[in-house]
Write an enzyme that holds these catalytic residues in place. Structure first.
Site, PDB file in Angstrom:
ATOM      1  CB  THR A 174       8.972 -24.918  15.773  1.00  0.00           C
ATOM      2  OG1 THR A 174      10.062 -24.103  15.887  1.00  0.00           O
ATOM      3  CG2 THR A 174       7.543 -24.071  15.441  1.00  0.00           C
ATOM      4  NE  ARG A 202      16.082 -16.829  13.066  1.00  0.00           N
ATOM      5  CZ  ARG A 202      15.164 -17.724  13.144  1.00  0.00           C
ATOM      6  NH1 ARG A 202      14.450 -17.836  13.902  1.00  0.00           N
ATOM      7  NH2 ARG A 202      15.102 -18.809  12.276  1.00  0.00           N
ATOM      8  N   GLY A 204      11.996 -15.730  12.487  1.00  0.00           N
ATOM      9  CA  GLY A 204      12.071 -16.907  11.553  1.00  0.00           C
ATOM     10  C   GLY A 204      10.961 -16.703  10.692  1.00  0.00           C
ATOM     11  N   GLY A 226      11.199 -25.941  10.818  1.00  0.00           N
ATOM     12  CA  GLY A 226      12.264 -26.185   9.947  1.00  0.00           C
ATOM     13  C   GLY A 226      13.385 -24.960  10.151  1.00  0.00           C
ATOM     14  N   GLY A 228      13.976 -21.624   9.575  1.00  0.00           N
ATOM     15  CA  GLY A 228      13.196 -20.392   9.210  1.00  0.00           C
ATOM     16  C   GLY A 228      13.923 -19.478   7.935  1.00  0.00           C
TER      17      GLY A 228
HETATM   18  N1  ASP Z   1      11.191 -22.488  11.930  1.00  0.00           N
HETATM   19  C1  ASP Z   1      11.655 -22.066  13.332  1.00  0.00           C
HETATM   20  C2  ASP Z   1      12.527 -20.879  13.184  1.00  0.00           C
HETATM   21  O1  ASP Z   1      13.436 -20.734  12.155  1.00  0.00           O
HETATM   22  C3  ASP Z   1      12.583 -23.107  14.077  1.00  0.00           C
HETATM   23  C4  ASP Z   1      11.742 -24.537  14.156  1.00  0.00           C
HETATM   24  O2  ASP Z   1      10.847 -24.737  13.073  1.00  0.00           O
HETATM   25  O3  ASP Z   1      12.153 -25.418  14.608  1.00  0.00           O
HETATM   26  O4  ASP Z   1      12.370 -19.915  13.951  1.00  0.00           O
END
Ligand code: ASP
Length: 304
Positions: A174, A202, A204, A226, A228
């Site tokens: 991300t 979905r 996040g 991270g 979500g």
């Molecule tokens: N936080 C993002 C999500 O869960 C994923 C990521 O940060 O890599 O969609």
């Protein structure tokens, strides 16, 4: 106030062979955003431009190169926020858009709402003349391969992507940016394709205000990344701002919020922070986090 910026390209188990690509993408994004700040531009423009450059870079899980959902589609989430009046715009589960961060900004500036999702977000994008991109423009060959590998597995848990515990197929990160401009306004933005093989629909933490990003001139700007499903439980970005408001410096607030995430919900992830004094920091409990920053003296630092 001397302007400065910090950007990230995800916090997870980033394999060595893609470290250079992550560093390069983060550096370019930080340079792009800083050039705007250095010529007197706003932090809102800077974080949008920085995130756009990473949405175009297929190295990252945002815009082009995003992870696919269970049906092999790309669904994107993004948020942008400015800290002077706490204005923000967000989009979630939107398709056919290369720059969801810009769409989020248009939601903020051209509607009376803060967040649009799915079909409604896409219709709005078309109504404001944003180019609708075919899915193959967002899709990369390696994302399709990854998707097929995951589909072929008996067991796949999203958590493993961040911990690196089950040697998942290479994933992307991300992206996010936080900046402070000459007027002392802090802005933050986050953009993502979400987690690999997520359920259709979905959403996040990334587009949720206070979770994936927050900006408040009286404390700090934050972008989080991270897993979500954990980050949203602790309202991660706002949690960092609360710590700064209570007197913590940027680094302490970043470190304590990541510890809190871990203790409270066994979460995995990281944050970038820019406090109201122009001090930036990052912290993560994943094996890696890709970060680039340009400080108030114009000094660039890139880390992974
Ligand atoms: N936080 C993002 C999500 O869960 C994923 C990521 O940060 O890599 O969609």
């Amino acid at each position: 106030m001397r302007p400065s910026i910090i950007v990230h390209g995800g916090a997870w188990d980033i394999p060595t062979e893609v470290h250079e690509a992550h560093k390069h993408g983060c550096r370019t994004a930080a340079e792009t955003g800083y050039a705007i700040l250095a010529s007197g531009g706003s932090s809102l423009d800077a974080v949008e431009a920085a995130v756009r450059s990473m949405e175009e870079d297929a190295t990252f899980d945002a815009g082009k190169g995003s992870h696919l959902n269970r049906e092999g589609e790309v669904e994107l989430d993004a948020i942008i926020m400015e800290g002077a009046e706490l204005r923000f715009g967000a989009v979630a589960a939107v398709q056919h858009v290369l720059h969801p961060v810009t769409l989020a900004r248009l939601v903020m500036e051209r509607t009376e709402h803060c967040m649009l999702v799915g079909e409604g977000a896409l219709r709005f994008a078309r109504s404001v003349g944003m180019e609708s991109v075919p899915v193959h423009d967002l899709l990369t060959e390696w994302e399709r391969e990854r998707w097929e590998q995951i589909r072929g597995r008996k067991r796949f848990e999203q958590r493993d992507v961040f911990a690196g515990s089950a040697a998942p197929p290479q994933c992307n990160g991300t992206v996010g940016a936080v900046a402070i401009d000459g007027n002392g306004t802090v802005s933050a933005a986050t953009s993502t394709g979400g987690t690999p093989n997520k359920m259709v629909g979905r959403v996040g933490d990334s587009p949720l205000v206070g979770c994936g990003a927050y900006a408040d001139n009286s404390s700090a700007g934050v972008s989080a990344t991270g897993l979500g499903e954990s980050l949203m439980k602790v309202v991660m970005a706002r949690h960092v701002c609360d710590l700064v408001e209570k007197g913590a410096g940027a680094q302490r607030a970043a470190d304590e919020s990541v510890s809190y995430l871990e203790q409270k919900v066994r979460g995995l992830g990281g944050v970038i922070v820019m406090d109201r004094g122009g001090e930036s920091a990052f912290s993560h409990n994943t094996p890696h986090m890709a970060v680039a920053s340009v400080d108030g003296k114009g000094k660039m630092r890139v880390r992974i």
